[in-house]
Design a protein around this motif. Structure first.
Motif, short mmCIF file in Angstrom:
data_model
loop_
_atom_site.label_atom_id
_atom_site.label_comp_id
_atom_site.label_asym_id
_atom_site.label_seq_id
_atom_site.Cartn_x
_atom_site.Cartn_y
_atom_site.Cartn_z
N GLY A 33 0.83 -1.19 0.00
CA GLY A 33 0.00 0.00 0.00
C GLY A 33 0.86 1.25 0.00
O GLY A 33 1.92 1.29 0.65
N SER A 93 -1.05 0.98 -5.77
CA SER A 93 -0.15 0.08 -5.04
C SER A 93 1.26 0.13 -5.63
O SER A 93 1.45 0.30 -6.83
CB SER A 93 -0.68 -1.35 -5.10
OG SER A 93 -1.84 -1.51 -4.33
N ASP A 122 -2.76 -3.10 -0.57
CA ASP A 122 -3.97 -2.31 -0.32
C ASP A 122 -5.12 -2.96 -1.08
O ASP A 122 -5.03 -3.17 -2.29
CB ASP A 122 -3.73 -0.88 -0.82
CG ASP A 122 -4.86 0.08 -0.50
OD1 ASP A 122 -6.00 -0.39 -0.25
OD2 ASP A 122 -4.62 1.29 -0.52
N ALA A 151 -3.87 -2.42 4.68
CA ALA A 151 -2.51 -2.44 4.12
C ALA A 151 -1.43 -2.78 5.13
O ALA A 151 -0.25 -2.80 4.79
CB ALA A 151 -2.20 -1.09 3.47
#
Length: 222
Positions: free
Chosen positions: A98, A146, A184, A208
């Motif tokens: 994340g 990401s 994420d 995350a």
């Protein structure tokens, strides 16, 4: 025959040679006119003042892990249509991570969360996602794509977002770029897994995981 007399063919030969000489002289003059002695030089734009959108970052972040190891940089550059974010990091765990902008420009290891001092951990000092009180994840202004880290631990990514401005990044309490330990999920939880919808962890941060690297976003020196 008179040695000074000329025949028609001789006169034609002399005229031809004279014409060749004149043409050669004209060529020399033409070359000298465009040679290195000319006074005008082409304008290559050198020395022109920087303009918005010319690739000069408005802000940068030096990213480090909880041990203080420098992992690389992120640059934020204003472009047509939004903010270009360029990330170049190394020494990370391979896989998806994340990536967010958090609301406070403090990257302190083993720190307390501003809204809950009883909660401590690496980089909790940076608070939540930028714009986290305005909407749910993944629609926060600080929600970014990401980060994909390759097997050698490096990650490079460049993208443009229309959610961020320099004013957002460099407001009174600043902001921080955060790399998380896990992917994420962008709160994309199908109903077959969660009939009641995503839980609070998903709608606040996309599950995350821990905060593994952080960089304070700072204005670029003029």
């Amino acid at each position: 025959m008179d040695p000074h007399s000329t025949t028609p063919s001789t006169r034609r030969g002399r005229l031809a040679r004279r014409g060749m000489c004149l043409a050669f002289a004209a060529g020399v003059l033409a070359l000298s006119a465009c040679g290195p002695d000319q006074t005008e030089e082409p304008d290559d734009g050198a020395g022109a003042p920087p303009q918005e959108g010319d690739g000069i970052p408005a802000a940068t972040a030096q990213v480090q892990d909880g041990d203080g190891t420098e992992l690389g940089t992120a640059e934020f550059t204003e472009v047509d249509g939004g903010m270009e974010v360029r990330v170049d990091l190394s020494e990370l765990e391979p896989g998806h991570h994340g990536l967010h902008v958090h609301e406070i420009g403090l990257c302190e290891p083993d720190s307390a969360a501003p809204d809950d001092p009883s909660e401590t951990g690496d980089f909790l000092s940076a608070g939540g996602h930028l714009g986290g009180e305005e909407t749910e994840h993944p629609d926060h202004p600080g929600d970014l794509p990401s980060l994909l880290v390759t097997e050698d631990g490096t990650a490079q990514m460049t993208f443009v977002t229309d959610r961020l401005t320099a004013q957002d990044l460099l407001d009174e309490d600043g902001s921080a770029l955060m790399v998380h330990s896990d992917p994420d999920n962008f709160a994309n939880i199908p109903e077959r897994y969660a009939p009641e919808g995503p839980d609070e962890d998903s709608t606040s941060a996309g599950d995350a995981g821990d905060r593994s690297a952080c960089g304070v976003v700072e204005a670029t020196d003029a």
